[in-house]
Each structure stands twice: as C-alpha cells, then as structure tokens.
Design a protein around this motif. Structure first.
Motif, short mmCIF file in Angstrom:
data_model
loop_
_atom_site.label_atom_id
_atom_site.label_comp_id
_atom_site.label_asym_id
_atom_site.label_seq_id
_atom_site.Cartn_x
_atom_site.Cartn_y
_atom_site.Cartn_z
N TYR A 19 72.61 4.19 175.46
CA TYR A 19 71.71 5.11 174.98
C TYR A 19 71.46 6.82 175.37
N GLU A 20 71.28 6.99 176.57
CA GLU A 20 71.89 8.16 177.46
C GLU A 20 73.00 8.76 177.38
N ARG A 21 74.11 8.41 176.82
CA ARG A 21 75.90 8.49 176.96
C ARG A 21 76.40 8.46 175.90
N THR A 22 75.93 7.66 175.00
CA THR A 22 76.66 8.06 173.69
C THR A 22 76.49 8.13 171.97
N ASP A 23 77.26 8.55 171.24
CA ASP A 23 76.27 9.46 169.86
C ASP A 23 77.67 9.36 168.41
N LEU A 106 56.65 18.46 176.75
CA LEU A 106 57.03 17.43 175.00
C LEU A 106 58.12 17.83 174.59
N ILE A 107 58.70 19.28 174.62
CA ILE A 107 60.02 18.93 174.43
C ILE A 107 61.10 18.18 174.97
N ASP A 108 60.60 18.19 176.38
CA ASP A 108 62.22 17.33 177.49
C ASP A 108 61.75 15.85 176.86
N GLY A 109 60.50 15.56 176.63
CA GLY A 109 60.26 14.37 176.07
C GLY A 109 60.80 14.00 174.89
N LEU A 110 61.06 14.82 173.88
CA LEU A 110 61.78 14.36 172.95
C LEU A 110 63.00 14.49 173.42
N CYS A 111 63.88 15.25 173.66
CA CYS A 111 65.21 15.26 173.93
C CYS A 111 65.61 14.28 174.50
N ASN A 112 64.32 13.44 175.31
CA ASN A 112 65.32 12.02 175.95
C ASN A 112 65.38 11.42 175.01
N LEU A 113 64.58 11.58 173.99
CA LEU A 113 65.40 10.53 172.78
C LEU A 113 66.49 10.37 172.06
N VAL A 114 67.74 11.38 172.79
CA VAL A 114 68.51 11.28 172.10
C VAL A 114 69.60 11.37 172.91
N SER A 115 71.10 11.28 172.93
CA SER A 115 72.38 11.43 174.45
C SER A 115 71.97 12.49 174.84
N LYS A 116 72.87 12.27 175.84
CA LYS A 116 72.54 13.42 177.23
C LYS A 116 73.23 15.16 175.92
N TYR A 117 74.36 14.58 175.40
CA TYR A 117 75.48 15.54 174.31
C TYR A 117 74.66 16.47 173.63
N GLN A 118 73.54 15.38 172.81
CA GLN A 118 72.60 16.41 172.03
C GLN A 118 71.49 16.40 172.31
N LYS A 119 71.31 16.09 173.33
CA LYS A 119 69.96 16.35 174.14
C LYS A 119 70.22 18.19 174.46
N LYS A 120 72.27 18.07 174.63
CA LYS A 120 71.83 19.42 175.08
C LYS A 120 72.19 20.41 174.32
N GLU A 121 72.54 20.43 173.14
CA GLU A 121 72.23 20.68 171.40
C GLU A 121 71.14 20.74 171.06
N LEU A 122 69.84 20.30 171.56
CA LEU A 122 68.31 20.48 170.64
C LEU A 122 68.22 21.56 171.12
#
Length: 327
Positions: A19-23, A106-122
C-alpha cells in the motif's frame, strides 16, 4: 511473538508495504519483502509470502505481478485514483470555510491513500491555500453537529458572529440567540451554508464558519414544512447565496458570453438567438447586489430588458455610483 500471532501480523505488514511503497512505477520483490519483515523481527520463507499474496488477492486486493529479472509486485487499484484525489484536494484547498490547519490535516489524510511516491507528487502539485481561509477552528465540528441534527430531524440553537474593524468577533444579538430547523448543508462559492427554517425570516441561510456553540435540541422540526421545502427551487434563483426578490429576467448578451452564461446557469436555461452577435437568455434570478455586480463585469455586452423592477434597480445602482464618483 507467538507463531500464530506472527503470521497474522505478517500478512498485514505485507499489505502495508504494498500500500505504502508500491504503484505502477514502483514495485517490490519477494526478497525486499523478506528483508523488510526481518527488520521487524518476523522470519518468513518465500513460499509463505506467495501464499500471503494469494490470500490477499482472494480477499479482493488488486495485487499485480510484474515479470522481469526479479519477479515483483505492486498494488493496482485503490479507493481513489490520482486524478480523483487531485480533484478532491483542489476542492479542499479552495474551500474558504476550512481553516489552514484543517486544510493541511485533510490533505495529509487524502495523500495517505496512495503510495509514498504518489503522495510526494500530489503534495508538489497542490495549489497554495486560499488567503481567505476561515479562522473558526470549530467549523469541522459545526458540520458534524448540523449533519447529526438533520439526520435526527432535530432543531438546533447557536450563536452567530461577524468581525469588526479590529478583526474581533461581534455577536449578532445575545449568544445562543438563533434557534432554527436545519434543512440542508450546501457548498456555494467556496463557502459552506446551512439552509434552514427560522421563524423571523422563514427560509434563510447562515455561513457555517460564522456559527458557534451549536446545540442539538430535543425539539423536532416541523416535518410538514420540511417536506414542502424544495432546495433546488430555493437556491437556483440565488446569486452567490445572496437572497433577493426572485424574478424571471430577460437579458440580451453578446454572443461571446454564451458559454459564460451556460457555465453560470447551466444548459437547461432557455436561450434565443437574436442576431449573429446577440442572444437573449431567460433566467430565474434574485434581484441582488451580487447579481447586478456580475452583470456590470460585462459592461455593454449585457442588457437587461425585463422585468422593469430589475431594470430600475440597475438604474438606481448606476445613479448611486455616479454620485459617489462624481467630481
């Protein structure tokens, strides 16, 4: 850790890694999973990892295998895809009824719904917070209380305030003065409003971020009045939630404004071509300063021809402006 408990923890840790490390662009190998589990004090064999991935797939998790030199995996579909999350995050950023602190949470919570790489992009692609953010830290709880009252068909009591020149709260009347029957919460012009029945004004609205000390009462709302209320019919003529006398307006616009009018009022309005460069729109609006100000932004490209009450109000506004700016 007992072996049975270790096994239960192992499959959860594997899912957490996926969940956290892949996409789609970042995968994880079996060896990397084993190493990560080992760092957590969990020993695992390759076959047991394969079995755990199979179980996760059977439970409905979209785990994709990628054939390469080292076979690897990533979590495919999630609750939200990146474009969907971007839309939600942009809405949160633009919402003026949220404080800067709640916006970040809220943004931090929403960003936790994707991988750490996608979170950085968001996070990198998130716009700057609106400077007009609310200062009321209780607005989030206001929304929760109002929703609860609506679901219980219960009346509420609250205080309502404005700000003075020193940016201090000034309450309208005594605290806890307002007692209303809540009907709906609506988001308009980046603000949140409570639409309700209030004895003094009949149907009216209050900005949620200017409400305080909401109390859910034991008194029930009048369901007959509630059932007669049509939210769509109430809000459609309003302009930026400013209530005025509703009228059926006939306005001649320059053809260059056709899509501006459609964007503002929707495609279900009646329009009539007059010439190559002009069209007439029939609009249900309220006679209000905000609507007249909107018309003024188009200068001579918008001309109200009916009703006369709206024409007169526009003339009165122009006269007042002329006196204000006369030499």
């Amino acid at each position: 850790m007992a072996k049975s408990a270790e096994q239960k923890a192992k499959i959860l840790h594997i899912y957490k890694m996926l969940y956290e490390r892949t996409d789609e662009e970042h995968t994880i190998t079996i060896n990397e999973i084993i190493q990560s589990l080992s760092s957590l004090g969990i020993n695992a064999e390759r076959k047991s990892i394969y079995d755990d991935i199979r179980v996760l797939r059977e439970l409905g998790f979209d785990i994709i295998g990628v054939k390469s030199k080292n076979y690897s995996y990533y979590l495919g579909s999630r609750e939200f895809q990146i474009p969907e999350l971007k839309l939600v995050i942009d809405a949160v950023v633009s919402a003026r009824f949220l404080t800067s602190k709640k916006t970040k949470e809220l943004i931090d919570g929403l960003c936790n719904l994707v991988s750490k790489y996608q979170k950085k992009e968001l996070i990198q692609n998130t716009g700057i917070y609106s400077k007009a953010k609310s200062q009321n830290e209780h607005v989030y709880y206001n929304i929760d209380s109002i929703n609860e009252a609506i679901s219980k068909n219960a009346r509420i009591k609250f205080s309502y305030f404005d700000y003075d020149i020193n940016k201090e709260k000034v309450y309208r009347g005594v605290k806890g003065k307002y007692k209303v029957s809540p009907y709906a919460l609506i988001w308009e012009d980046d603000c949140y409003y409570l639409v309700c029945y209030y004895e003094r004004y009949n149907i009216t609205q209050f900005k949620v971020d200017k409400m305080e000390s909401i109390e859910i009462l034991r008194e029930k709302i009048d369901m007959e009045k509630r059932e007669r209320f049509d939210l769509s019919a109430y809000t459609k003529p309003m302009f930026n939630m400013f209530k005025g006398d509703p009228v059926k307006a006939e306005i001649i616009f320059d053809m260059s404004l056709l899509n501006v009018v459609f964007d503002r009022f929707g495609l279900d309005i009646t329009v009539q071509p007059l010439t190559k460069n002009k069209f007439k729109a029939f609009l249900n609006v309220s006679i209000s300063p905000t609507f007249i100000s909107w018309l003024f932004t188009f200068k001579d490209k918008a001309e109200v021809i009916a009703p006369q009450s709206l024409v007169d109000e526009i003339k009165n506004t122009i006269d007042k402006l002329s006196k204000t700016y006369s030499c």
